[in-house]
Design a protein around this motif. Structure first.
Motif, mmCIF file in Angstrom:
data_model
loop_
_atom_site.group_PDB
_atom_site.id
_atom_site.type_symbol
_atom_site.label_atom_id
_atom_site.label_comp_id
_atom_site.label_asym_id
_atom_site.label_seq_id
_atom_site.Cartn_x
_atom_site.Cartn_y
_atom_site.Cartn_z
ATOM 1 N N SER A 564 0.800 -1.229 0.000
ATOM 2 C CA SER A 564 0.000 0.000 0.000
ATOM 3 C C SER A 564 0.829 1.274 0.000
ATOM 4 N N ASP A 565 2.142 1.173 0.174
ATOM 5 C CA ASP A 565 2.970 2.379 0.160
ATOM 6 C C ASP A 565 3.143 2.861 -1.289
ATOM 7 N N PRO A 566 3.055 4.153 -1.526
ATOM 8 C CA PRO A 566 3.170 4.676 -2.902
ATOM 9 C C PRO A 566 4.616 4.730 -3.373
ATOM 10 N N SER A 567 5.282 3.606 -3.340
ATOM 11 C CA SER A 567 6.688 3.546 -3.749
ATOM 12 C C SER A 567 6.985 2.192 -4.371
ATOM 13 N N PRO A 568 7.554 2.198 -5.594
ATOM 14 C CA PRO A 568 7.782 3.380 -6.429
ATOM 15 C C PRO A 568 6.483 3.785 -7.137
ATOM 16 N N THR A 569 6.450 4.990 -7.652
ATOM 17 C CA THR A 569 5.327 5.370 -8.497
ATOM 18 C C THR A 569 5.466 4.673 -9.851
ATOM 19 N N LEU A 570 4.397 4.698 -10.640
ATOM 20 C CA LEU A 570 4.457 4.071 -11.960
ATOM 21 C C LEU A 570 5.557 4.706 -12.817
ATOM 22 N N ALA A 571 5.679 6.024 -12.762
ATOM 23 C CA ALA A 571 6.696 6.699 -13.564
ATOM 24 C C ALA A 571 8.097 6.299 -13.114
ATOM 25 N N GLU A 572 8.303 6.203 -11.799
ATOM 26 C CA GLU A 572 9.616 5.803 -11.294
ATOM 27 C C GLU A 572 9.934 4.366 -11.702
ATOM 28 N N PHE A 573 8.948 3.499 -11.635
ATOM 29 C CA PHE A 573 9.169 2.105 -12.011
ATOM 30 C C PHE A 573 9.486 1.996 -13.499
ATOM 31 N N GLN A 574 8.742 2.735 -14.318
ATOM 32 C CA GLN A 574 9.000 2.709 -15.758
ATOM 33 C C GLN A 574 10.407 3.204 -16.074
ATOM 34 N N ALA A 575 10.871 4.213 -15.355
ATOM 35 C CA ALA A 575 12.223 4.728 -15.589
ATOM 36 C C ALA A 575 13.275 3.680 -15.215
ATOM 37 N N LEU A 576 13.056 2.951 -14.132
ATOM 38 C CA LEU A 576 13.997 1.899 -13.745
ATOM 39 C C LEU A 576 14.018 0.765 -14.765
ATOM 40 N N VAL A 577 12.848 0.428 -15.304
ATOM 41 C CA VAL A 577 12.782 -0.617 -16.325
ATOM 42 C C VAL A 577 13.497 -0.156 -17.591
ATOM 43 N N GLU A 578 13.259 1.085 -17.976
ATOM 44 C CA GLU A 578 13.890 1.607 -19.185
ATOM 45 C C GLU A 578 15.411 1.646 -19.043
ATOM 46 N N ALA A 579 15.880 1.876 -17.829
ATOM 47 C CA ALA A 579 17.328 1.914 -17.594
ATOM 48 C C ALA A 579 17.926 0.517 -17.467
#
Length: 633
Positions: A564-579
């Motif tokens: 339930s914690d808002p971590s990571p956000t979808l945008a943060e997760f997508q950036a980690l996947v892209e990297a």
């Protein structure tokens, strides 16, 4: 002129007969010292025997220990994974001994769990020292230590890797230091030490550490021998030590740039202060815990009788009625040091017990382990005071009543598990009531016979918790909500004691139980593992913990413990996947209450968004019943 009379030389004592040639004279070890050594050795055996059968215990904390053994940054913040995505939902102090143990001895069940067992032995030793110091009697101290050692929930938690073991040790240490301050000319030094130990207890389990403070303050304010102004000054100095010992880490976390440290697990705003006063603080009292799973798991019925109910009674309440009666007796008839120690322990027991009884938020029966030292001390102090006054009918009548009350209450508790050792409750009732009657007339009995009666009363009083303690030590315990006692005893929500953790094969785990990946799945996760910061990501800390402990590589717990914690956000997760920093997403078995891949509470939407995006963007594959997505494909 004064004449000094010559002094006679002291009469010569007869020399002992010489020992036979080649043999040294034997020295008898005092019985109380032998009993002391036996108590500590027996406690160590009880807490260490078969410890490895419990596996990781609570995988949530075991994974944090593994992470801390690999990364000093993860160690400092108490991160769930070495790559530092999120912390556990408590301060990190309880994780540090385990992490150091793993760093020294390698990752194993024993390296994770043995530190807790040693903390249990140390807690017993400190309580013995405390009671012995105020009574001047080692046997009284041994009784206190024996009660603590045999309390079923103490056996459970000193064989488990939750923060409660270290919390209990630190609270006993704070009480011991306060008692030392009351009798020492260097009172300030001891009181400051007590305050520092309370600060460390805060870094173990936040505000729960402060429930003992009223008893400690009251004892020093009333019984200290220094003038009032110095008493106030000493208490303020102890409070300052408490703030420094517990506050340095809080200041470090709050001042550290949030983007370069792990997210604070259990919070909704990445703030340890929010975690302290919200989810882990006042929310526990009111039930308004943002990010919590709420009351759906069944936190029990609140009320003044909560500690005596089916959820808690067999865990800790065997001698709770006796502790209240005997604690008052010690406060009324004891010497000044005994009354001071009784004030400490009654304040500890009443304030903490009332809080547990009335709190409407998340509550588990194993929290009550912190009551065990106070119960043990009060039983020993009161019994010692009354036994010394056994020439008085009032004292023997009260002591006999306490023994009878304890035997009757043990019968009630054992009757809740009627199919387990069904004869025991009748034996306890028979011996206990007979001993209680004989104690009332103890002043009329021969001295040797009174010792036999006292031993019978002790056996009858401790037989019930001792049987539960042995059953607890013989049962493996894993998962998030362990309970003490025989397997037929019910825990929260009707779950059996010693909840088995995880699922066989390639189970993905859930909110309360860790995942148990198969060898094929583990091998897949380890392929090219060095090329990624996280070999996998999954929703919920318990699920992630099982994979992390199997691979000894970082696995990202999306959403923290509850998902339930808002971590990571979808945008943060997508950036980690892209990297290219995350290899796999593990998606099956994560739908506890929040939809597929979802979590609980406000942040559950974040984990659901991530799971949905992964399912829509990557191809699923199944290994041993577990659905995975290759985020690099």
């Amino acid at each position: 002129m004064t004449t000094i009379a010559p002094q006679r030389p002291p009469a010569a004592r007869p020399e002992p007969p010489p020992a036979p040639a080649g043999r040294r004279p034997r020295r008898r070890w005092p019985a109380d010292r032998a009993a002391h050594a036996a108590l500590l050795a027996g406690t160590a055996l009880l807490y260490l025997w078969g410890l490895g059968a419990s596996g990781w215990g609570n995988s949530f904390y075991a994974a944090a220990a593994q992470a801390g053994s690999q990364s000093w940054t993860a160690f400092l913040f108490g991160a769930s994974d070495a790559a530092g995505s999120i912390t556990v939902d408590k301060p990190p102090l309880s994780v540090w001994p385990m992490a150091l143990s793993v760093r020294l001895f390698g990752l194993s069940s024993w390296s994770v769990l043995v530190p807790q067992a040693l903390m249990g032995v140390a807690s017993v030793a400190l309580l013995v020292a405390l009671v012995r110091r105020v009574t001047g009697n080692r046997w009284a101290g041994l009784l206190a230590g024996l009660v603590l050692a045999l309390t079923p929930v103490a056996v459970l938690m000193f064989r488990f890797d939750n923060p409660d073991a270290l919390l209990t040790l630190l609270l006993v240490g704070a009480a011991w230091a306060t008692v030392r301050a009351l009798e020492s000319p260097r009172a300030l030094r001891w009181l400051v030490l007590g305050g520092a130990l309370l600060g460390l207890a805060f870094l173990t389990k936040t505000l729960q550490a402060f429930l003992v403070v009223p008893g400690l303050v009251a004892a020093y304010a009333v019984f200290a021998t220094v003038p009032w102004r110095r008493r106030v000054g000493h208490l303020l100095a102890a409070a300052a030590a408490m703030v420094v010992a517990g506050g340095w880490w809080v200041a470090l976390v709050e001042l550290w740039p949030a983007g370069s440290r792990p997210y604070i697990g259990g919070s909704q705003t990445n703030s340890f202060l929010e975690l302290t006063f919200g989810y882990n603080g006042f929310g526990r009292l009111t039930g308004d815990e943002t990010g919590s799973v709420g009351g759906g798991m069944g936190w029990g019925t609140t009320g003044v009788w909560r500690l005596f109910g089916s959820e808690n009674g067999g865990q800790v309440a065997w001698l709770l009625p006796a502790a209240l009666v005997l604690g008052v007796a010690a406060l009324v008839w004891g010497s000044r040091p005994v009354r001071a120690a009784s004030t400490v322990m009654l304040g500890w027991l009443v304030v903490t017990g009332a809080t547990f009884s009335l709190m409407a938020g998340i509550y588990h029966a194993y929290y009550t382990v912190v009551l065990a030292p106070a119960i043990g001390a009060l039983v020993a102090l009161g019994a010692w005071v009354l036994w010394r006054r056994r020439d008085s009918l009032t004292a023997t009548a009260l002591l006999g009543f306490t023994v009878a009350l304890t035997a009757a209450w043990s019968f009630v508790l054992l009757d809740r598990t009627p199919d387990w050792l069904p004869w025991l409750r009748y034996a306890i009732a028979t011996v206990g009531f007979a001993a209680a009657l004989l104690i009332v007339g103890a002043r009329l009995l021969p001295r040797r016979f009174t010792a036999v009666v006292a031993a019978a009363a002790l056996v009858a009083s401790l037989a019930g918790p001792a049987a539960y303690a042995v059953s607890t030590a013989a049962t493996p315990h894993t998962g998030s909500i362990p309970t003490a006692g025989p397997s037929s005893a019910s825990g929260p929500g009707g779950m059996p004691g010693g909840m088995p953790g995880g699922t066989p094969g390639g189970g993905a785990g859930g909110l309360l139980d860790a995942s148990t990946p198969s060898s094929d799945l583990t091998a897949l996760l380890l392929q090219d593992a060095d090329a990624y910061d996280w070999v996998a990501a999954t929703v919920g800390s318990q699920s992630a913990a099982g994979y992390q402990l199997a691979t000894e590589r970082s696995v990202m717990p999306i959403g923290g413990f509850n998902g339930s914690d808002p971590s990571p956000t979808l945008a943060e997760f997508q950036a980690l996947v892209e990297a290219g920093r995350i290899h796999w997403f593990i998606g099956s078995g994560q739908g506890q209450g929040g939809g597929p891949g979802g979590g609980f509470g406000p942040g559950g939407g974040t984990s659901s968004e991530i799971a949905t995006w992964v399912a829509e963007s990557f191809t699923a594959q199944t290994v041993d019943g577990v659905t995975l997505y290759d985020l690099t494909a």
